[in-house]
Design a protein around this motif. Structure first.
Motif: not given
Lengths: 296, 167
Positions: A208-211, A226-233, A286-296
């Motif tokens: 989800g999103g990071v403030g 595992v972090l799947s991040l959304d929004g401006p970082l 393991d540490v895995v960090v990626g961008r969460r993809e939004r599919v319209e």
């Protein structure tokens, strides 16, 4: 019709077995600090728009009576047992409280259902399920056992449990989730600025999103993060694993540096202006960090 | 209506089903000790290296750090060696066990079992960390992280003691 008959039968059976009905009420402020103490039994707590606390239900065993005391600002509801040191009787209750009150529930064992409460809710429980039908402003759960599943958009959530998985959805502003042994799964909104997740034995999955200017820390001793991040970082990033791999899949990490000191692998860098921080530390995993993809 | 596709999570979920994660710390460390250089990361690896002329500055910094830190470490009474942590953990663990045994005579089994499970999780953590710390050389870079985790485990045990006492 059959349900009605069955329900009537159960009530008659419980009354025959010595169950006692309770029906009490007491005035309370809309923003009162309400304390509910129940040793055993299943309880439903509902918020309503009246400045009154009302309780109905049944007591059995050595659950003798309901004591409804305190002031309008600090009402106190307690189930009184014959032997308080070793309670042996259930209190199955439906309790109505002012919707905007601050609710503090202490229970040893039994299931708890809370709905319609919009203030801060805190629960301390040894065993049993705790569920919410609607979102309070904030939730604080201090549990010994059982998995925690929260699917309410509370502004802040604080969950600590000794054993069990934690699964929290819809956090708005801040979340802390800590378990001794179990997985931690958190789904945040775009405004989640403060996040702390910790488990000794289990995986941590954050989606989800990071403030803005976030303060996020994730610790997993034996398990993956595992972090799947959304929004401006906009954060300084520090990812560490003692026995495992560190994978970072978000483009635009400035000052990217990967170090290996003995077994300790660390990846650091800056996203945006680095106004906040995202720190992940894993011992065996393991540490895995990626961008969460939004599919319209 | 938008939906989320999460490739990392998908991959992790598949991995988790295929290879159950090892919940104990020590086996992973032991395996890594057997092949400390086996899985070097692919990008921008920076290994800490020290040039001879840096040693003078480092020695001075170390002395300064010790002068500042030693008094505060004494004051905080934080155990800094493995034996002290082992001792402290054993003490707290015994206290927790005594409390659990007493409370479990009154609590239903579904409330009691998680307490024992929680204690077992802490035991595995402490055991794994102690074993790893004992196996590693005293100057190994991993010690700082492992000691911090051991202290964290000790904190958790103290937290459990508090929780059981107020049940």
């Amino acid at each position: 019709m059959r349900c009605l008959l069955l329900l009537s039968g159960l009530i008659l059976l419980s009354l025959a077995a010595g169950a006692r009905e309770v029906d009490q009420q007491r005035p309370a402020d809309h923003n009162a600090r309400v304390v509910v103490e129940i040793a055993q039994g299943d309880v439903v707590i509902r918020g309503w728009d009246r400045p009154v606390i009302a309780v109905q239900g049944e007591l059995d065993g050595d659950a003798r009576r309901i004591e409804l005391s305190g002031s309008r600002a600090r009402p106190h509801l307690e189930v009184i047992h014959g032997d308080p040191g070793d309670p042996d009787g259930d209190a199955d209750l439906e309790i109505m409280v002012p919707a905007g009150c601050r609710l503090n529930v202490v229970t040893t064992t039994g299931d708890l259902w809370i709905e319609g409460c919009t203030g801060a809710v805190s629960v301390r429980s040894a065993s049993g399920e705790v569920e919410f039908g609607s979102a309070p402003r904030s939730v604080s759960l201090d549990l010994v056992s059982g998995d925690v599943y929260l699917d309410v958009p509370a502004d802040s959530v604080d969950v600590v449990t000794v054993g069990g998985d934690i699964d929290v959805h819809g956090v708005l502003s801040s979340v802390r989730a800590s378990t001794f042994g179990g997985d931690v799964t958190i789904t945040t909104t775009a405004a989640t600025s403060t996040l702390a997740a910790e488990t000794l034995a289990g995986d941590v999955l954050i989606r989800g999103g990071v403030g803005p200017a976030p303060s996020w820390t994730v610790n997993a001793q034996s398990g993956d993060a595992v972090l799947s991040l959304d929004g401006p970082l906009d954060a300084a990033v520090s990812l560490t694993s003692l026995v495992g791999d560190v994978v970072f899949g978000i483009p635009g990490l400035k000052d990217r540096t990967r170090t290996r000191d003995g077994m300790v692998e660390t990846l650091t860098g800056t996203l945006g202006d680095g106004r906040g921080s995202i720190e992940v530390q894993v011992m065996s995993g393991d540490v895995v960090v990626g961008r969460r993809e939004r599919v319209e | 209506m938008s939906q989320h596709h999460d490739p990392i999570q998908d991959a992790t979920a598949r991995l988790a089903r295929e290879v159950p994660p090892d919940r104990d710390l020590w086996p992973g460390i032991a395996a890594r000790l057997d092949r400390p250089e086996a899985s070097a990361p692919a990008d921008n690896v920076v290994r800490p290296t020290f040039r001879p002329r840096q040693w003078g500055w480092m020695a001075a910094a170390a002395v300064l750090t010790l002068l500042v830190l030693v008094p505060s470490l004494r004051q905080s009474e934080q155990p800094t060696d493995v034996a002290a942590l082992d001792r402290d953990y054993a003490t707290v663990r015994d206290q927790v066990m005594t409390l659990v045994e007493a409370r479990c005579q009154q609590l239903p089994s579904r409330a009691c079992a998680p307490l024992l499970d929680g204690l077992a999780t802490l035991d595995r953590s402490a055991s794994g960390l102690s074993t790893a710390l004992s196996a590693l050389p005293t100057d190994s870079p991993e010690r700082v992280a492992l000691l911090a985790r051991y202290r964290s485990t000790l904190d958790r045990a103290q937290d459990l003691r508090t929780r059981v006492a107020r049940l």
